[in-house]
Design an enzyme around this catalytic site. Structure first.
Site, mmCIF file in Angstrom:
data_model
loop_
_atom_site.group_PDB
_atom_site.id
_atom_site.type_symbol
_atom_site.label_atom_id
_atom_site.label_comp_id
_atom_site.label_asym_id
_atom_site.label_seq_id
_atom_site.Cartn_x
_atom_site.Cartn_y
_atom_site.Cartn_z
ATOM 1 N N ASP A 62 0.823 -1.298 -0.075
ATOM 2 C CA ASP A 62 0.078 0.056 0.056
ATOM 3 C C ASP A 62 0.724 1.391 0.034
ATOM 4 O O ASP A 62 0.425 2.419 0.187
ATOM 5 C CB ASP A 62 -0.782 -0.199 1.240
ATOM 6 C CG ASP A 62 -1.943 -1.184 1.018
ATOM 7 O OD1 ASP A 62 -2.826 -0.618 0.334
ATOM 8 O OD2 ASP A 62 -2.254 -1.920 1.695
ATOM 9 N N ASP A 68 -1.280 8.716 3.978
ATOM 10 C CA ASP A 68 -1.779 8.199 5.362
ATOM 11 C C ASP A 68 -0.362 8.306 6.316
ATOM 12 O O ASP A 68 -0.777 8.035 7.438
ATOM 13 C CB ASP A 68 -2.291 6.975 5.238
ATOM 14 C CG ASP A 68 -3.729 6.741 4.475
ATOM 15 O OD1 ASP A 68 -4.509 7.592 4.830
ATOM 16 O OD2 ASP A 68 -3.652 5.930 3.624
ATOM 17 N N ARG A 87 1.009 -1.535 7.321
ATOM 18 C CA ARG A 87 1.395 -0.270 6.653
ATOM 19 C C ARG A 87 2.602 0.299 7.505
ATOM 20 O O ARG A 87 2.968 1.499 7.198
ATOM 21 C CB ARG A 87 0.214 0.535 6.246
ATOM 22 C CG ARG A 87 -0.761 -0.057 5.284
ATOM 23 C CD ARG A 87 -1.747 0.893 4.745
ATOM 24 N NE ARG A 87 -0.926 2.214 4.095
ATOM 25 C CZ ARG A 87 -1.632 3.242 3.787
ATOM 26 N NH1 ARG A 87 -2.899 3.425 3.725
ATOM 27 N NH2 ARG A 87 -0.908 3.932 2.931
ATOM 28 N N HIS A 161 -11.884 6.331 5.450
ATOM 29 C CA HIS A 161 -11.220 7.517 6.014
ATOM 30 C C HIS A 161 -12.241 8.571 6.009
ATOM 31 O O HIS A 161 -13.283 8.751 5.255
ATOM 32 C CB HIS A 161 -10.029 7.943 5.265
ATOM 33 C CG HIS A 161 -8.937 7.111 5.507
ATOM 34 N ND1 HIS A 161 -8.256 6.459 4.466
ATOM 35 C CD2 HIS A 161 -8.404 6.281 6.505
ATOM 36 C CE1 HIS A 161 -7.192 6.171 4.863
ATOM 37 N NE2 HIS A 161 -7.300 5.622 6.056
ATOM 38 N N CYS A 255 -5.112 10.420 -1.346
ATOM 39 C CA CYS A 255 -4.191 9.736 -0.849
ATOM 40 C C CYS A 255 -2.930 9.502 -1.320
ATOM 41 O O CYS A 255 -2.169 8.752 -0.788
ATOM 42 C CB CYS A 255 -5.095 8.288 -0.621
ATOM 43 S SG CYS A 255 -5.332 7.544 -2.243
HETATM 44 C C1 CIR Z 1 -5.598 1.013 2.940
HETATM 45 O O1 CIR Z 1 -6.617 0.287 3.352
HETATM 46 O O2 CIR Z 1 -5.078 1.342 3.959
HETATM 47 C C2 CIR Z 1 -5.267 1.309 1.428
HETATM 48 N N1 CIR Z 1 -5.330 -0.109 0.685
HETATM 49 C C3 CIR Z 1 -5.980 2.385 0.841
HETATM 50 C C4 CIR Z 1 -5.608 3.664 1.667
HETATM 51 C C5 CIR Z 1 -6.112 4.866 0.846
HETATM 52 N N2 CIR Z 1 -5.743 6.092 1.715
HETATM 53 C C6 CIR Z 1 -6.207 7.286 1.699
HETATM 54 O O3 CIR Z 1 -7.446 7.362 1.231
HETATM 55 N N3 CIR Z 1 -5.894 8.218 2.407
#
Ligand code: CIR
Length: 263
Positions: A62, A68, A87, A161, A255
């Site tokens: 990710d 994030d 992560r 989120h 993101c």
């Molecule tokens: C997750 O589940 O953490 C990632 N697959 C997606 C994160 C997306 N992040 C965001 O929208 N800030």
């Protein structure tokens, strides 16, 4: 002042194993994800002074969702401790990049968790989603890192989120997903910011837009969103991006970058 530097990170070769709230009906097409990411980076590059692209890590599926891993507001920065254990290896590279830009990020430590996707900065207020990824400890770190801001927690129910369902397109003007998650968050947001105005977005993921300078990036294939943005007459260039493969992993437009002004 427009952001001058965009921090992004490449799509991992293991992206097909990224976290997904629901198994996508079609598997993730990684080469297509790479192409969609490359277009996003190119469009960013036209609107900021510099794009710093951190290399993808095959061990971190990710890692492209760099938002994030950090919250940057002016000269202050917080490197997060993401809510998903898978992560937790992502933030160190972000911290190195932010330090190279002259920022001195505060780095969160266990047990608190925070995902940057839950953090929406609106003027002097920081709205923070209390999602499955962001806990009370994460909210406390935000308060410590950004003492000049009022930090307001909002409920996030049924979406990944806060910014999956609410973003700000101009001061006090928000896009809100027209569904339970958006409505619940909006109700609380209005208590804190009574002058805030919503534009309701019915198309899934459509409320996640990214303002970069005088442009607004929005997801492709949402004609009602596009019409609503045109009707708002924000004076911004609307840039439509196909992010189908990133969306399969619950990613959107915010993101994939951290926007900052070097000090
Ligand atoms: C997750 O589940 O953490 C990632 N697959 C997606 C994160 C997306 N992040 C965001 O929208 N800030």
């Amino acid at each position: 002042m427009p952001p001058q530097v965009a921090l992004v990170r490449g799509v991992s070769p293991s992206f097909a194993r990224s976290l997904c709230m629901a198994t996508p009906s079609e598997p993730i097409d990684v080469p297509r994800a790479l192409a969609q990411h490359a277009r996003y980076v190119a469009e960013l590059g036209r609107r900021v002074a510099r794009v710093i692209e951190l290399p993808a890590d095959p061990a971190l599926p990710d890692c492209c969702f760099v938002e994030d891993t950090a919250v940057v507001v002016g000269a202050r920065a917080l490197v997060t401790r993401p809510g998903a254990e898978a992560r937790r290896g992502e933030p160190p590279a972000t911290a190195v990049a932010l330090r190279a830009l002259g920022l001195a990020p505060i780095e969160m430590t266990a047990p608190a968790t925070l995902d940057g996707g839950d953090v929406l900065v609106s003027g002097r207020t920081i709205l923070v989603g209390r999602s499955t990824r962001t806990d009370e400890g994460g909210v406390a770190w935000l308060r410590r890192a950004f003492p000049e801001h009022a930090v307001l927690p909002l409920p996030v129910e049924g979406s990944l989120h806060l910014k999956s369902v609410v973003t700000e397109v101009a001061p006090g003007r928000f896009l809100v997903e027209d569904g339970d998650a958006g409505r619940i968050a909006w109700r609380e947001l209005l208590r804190a910011l009574p002058d805030a105005r919503p534009t309701w977005v019915a198309e899934p993921h459509g409320a996640n837009v990214l303002r970069v300078g005088d442009a607004l990036f929005h997801l492709a294939g949402r004609p009602r969103l596009r019409a609503a943005l045109e009707a708002l007459a924000l004076g911004l260039e609307l840039v439509e991006l196909d992010m189908s493969e990133l969306e399969k992993a619950d990613g959107g437009l915010t993101c994939l970058s951290v926007l900052c002004t070097p000090v």
